[in-house]
Motif scaffolding. Structure first.
Motif, short mmCIF file in Angstrom:
data_model
loop_
_atom_site.label_atom_id
_atom_site.label_comp_id
_atom_site.label_asym_id
_atom_site.label_seq_id
_atom_site.Cartn_x
_atom_site.Cartn_y
_atom_site.Cartn_z
N GLU A 190 0.80 -1.22 0.00
CA GLU A 190 0.00 0.00 0.00
C GLU A 190 0.83 1.26 0.00
N THR A 191 2.16 1.11 0.11
CA THR A 191 2.96 2.33 0.27
C THR A 191 3.87 2.62 -0.91
N PHE A 192 4.15 3.90 -1.07
CA PHE A 192 5.07 4.36 -2.10
C PHE A 192 6.35 4.84 -1.43
N ARG A 193 7.48 4.62 -2.09
CA ARG A 193 8.74 5.12 -1.57
C ARG A 193 9.55 5.79 -2.66
N ILE A 194 10.09 6.96 -2.30
CA ILE A 194 11.04 7.63 -3.20
C ILE A 194 12.38 7.52 -2.51
N CYS A 195 13.28 6.71 -3.08
CA CYS A 195 14.59 6.50 -2.46
C CYS A 195 14.44 6.19 -0.98
N ASP A 196 13.57 5.24 -0.66
CA ASP A 196 13.34 4.78 0.71
C ASP A 196 12.51 5.69 1.59
N VAL A 197 12.18 6.87 1.12
CA VAL A 197 11.33 7.74 1.93
C VAL A 197 9.88 7.46 1.57
N GLU A 198 9.08 7.17 2.60
CA GLU A 198 7.67 6.87 2.34
C GLU A 198 6.92 8.13 1.99
N ILE A 199 6.11 8.05 0.95
CA ILE A 199 5.27 9.21 0.63
C ILE A 199 3.84 8.76 0.37
N SER A 200 2.93 9.64 0.70
CA SER A 200 1.53 9.35 0.48
C SER A 200 0.86 10.64 0.00
N GLN A 201 0.77 11.60 0.91
CA GLN A 201 0.26 12.92 0.53
C GLN A 201 1.42 13.75 0.01
N VAL A 202 1.20 14.39 -1.12
CA VAL A 202 2.27 15.17 -1.74
C VAL A 202 1.74 16.51 -2.23
N THR A 203 2.67 17.44 -2.47
CA THR A 203 2.30 18.66 -3.18
C THR A 203 3.15 18.75 -4.44
N VAL A 204 2.53 19.26 -5.48
CA VAL A 204 3.21 19.43 -6.76
C VAL A 204 2.84 20.81 -7.26
N VAL A 205 3.80 21.51 -7.86
CA VAL A 205 3.48 22.80 -8.49
C VAL A 205 3.77 22.67 -9.97
#
Lengths: 116, 253
Positions: free
Chosen positions: B45-60
């Motif tokens: 259920e989880t996403f990781r960017i270079c081992d850092v877990e992310i779920s809620q994000v902001t994008v511009v």
């Protein structure tokens, strides 16, 4: 809009043009002058260095202020523009020098800005 | 004195960190580039960017395309780091007149949402899409991305907040997601968190000594450790025991 918007376009300043010949890039700068034919214009970056932007069709509108250009760097280190957007400055002026500092940081730490 | 320390059964490092990871997953909003989101690996259920877990994000990014359907608006948001990303915003069909007005293509926006993957295609489900009124927020977002990912990768063990000067001071989006783009559980810097976690993990009755802290945190200077200890003590996270060189955590874990 074309293929160029489907690929990564590194954000660069004038000083990086030489390293990106032939590549898609994204350039943000202030309009310095527009050629009378409307087929090219000059932008200055956060350090005040100039970049020439060429267009395949002449401009059909007045541009001024801060422009973000997406295009490809030519062999002459100009940018062949595919699309551009004007940054809104109706509420606050855009700090181009701060943007240049941000560029330095993302070039220094690409691993934290674009992973993999 | 005044605090009763439990016999230390729950003070074990493994328990503490697992608990923190649980909390950090649900409370962080991490500023990202589209390219980072596309590169994120999914495990269950989880996403990781270079081992850092992310779920809620902001994008511009800039809206390249907007399509309105009865129940949702589908945008394509382009931040130049990759192809534009699909961003879906669910529309409240009961709401007359539309709180959800379609943002026109060519507008720079800040999107806050959850990363999703369906049939190997990544997208965002947005809970907030805000046109940028001040384009300096776009610059700030770039800086916040580098700061957040640098800090998160360096602190996979503990949860920490960016120093005030680099936090979302310029952002208007600080309201949701429990406080901003790098939301942390206990409001401590990386160094403070590491020191606190070590002190919490100490099972000795007299607590952990400054010497022991220096030994274990060899990347931190003695003065950094001392400053962290002084801050934690003044905030009530730790207290001195036999002398000013020994500390225990006030947290009855």
């Amino acid at each position: 809009m074309g293929d160029i918007h489907e690929v990564p376009r590194p954000r660069i300043a004038t000083g990086h043009l030489a390293q990106h010949i032939g590549q898609p890039v994204c350039f943000v700068g202030r309009v310095e002058k527009i050629h009378p034919t409307g087929k090219f214009f000059v932008l200055s970056d956060g350090l005040g260095k100039h970049t020439t932007v060429e267009l395949s069709e002449p401009l059909d509108e007045e541009i001024s202020g801060i422009i973000e250009v997406v295009g490809r760097v030519t062999n002459q280190a100009t940018i062949m523009c595919v699309s551009y957007v004007q940054f809104r400055e109706d509420k606050s002026p855009f700090d181009l020098e701060l943007y240049n500092e941000a560029l330095k940081i993302i070039h220094e730490f690409p691993e934290y800005f674009q992973c993999g | 004195g005044g605090y009763v320390q439990s016999p230390g059964g729950f003070g074990s490092p493994a328990g503490g960190q697992a608990e923190k990871k649980q909390r950090s997953r649900s409370q962080n909003i991490v500023p990202c580039t589209v390219s980072q989101l596309l590169a994120a690996e999914q495990v269950d259920e989880t996403f990781r960017i270079c081992d850092v877990e992310i779920s809620q994000v902001t994008v511009v990014g800039i809206i390249r395309h907007a399509e309105k359907a009865p129940t949702n608006i589908l945008y394509k948001v382009d931040d130049m780091t990759a192809a534009p990303m699909d961003v879906r915003q669910w529309v409240d069909t009961d709401e007359a007149g539309g709180e959800n007005v379609v943002v026109p293509p060519g507008t720079y926006v800040k999107v806050a949402g959850h990363l999703r993957s369906f049939q190997n295609k990544k997208s965002l489900v947005a809970f907030k899409i805000m046109p940028l009124e001040n384009m300096n927020e776009f610059t700030t977002h770039i800086l916040e991305i580098v700061n957040a990912h640098m800090m998160l990768r360096k602190n996979l063990m503990s949860v920490s907040r960016a120093p005030p000067s680099l936090s979302t001071g310029l952002s208007d989006m600080g309201g949701y997601g429990a406080g901003g783009s790098l939301t942390m559980v206990n409001g401590l810097t990386a160094h403070q968190s590491q020191v606190l976690n070590l002190i919490k993990s100490c099972l000795l009755p007299e607590g952990m000594s400054l010497q022991e802290l220096k030994l274990q945190l060899h990347s931190m200077s003695a003065s950094t450790i001392k400053q962290a200890v002084e801050f934690l003590s003044s905030e009530g996270h730790i207290y001195s025991t036999v002398d000013d060189d020994h500390y225990k955590s006030t947290d009855a874990e």
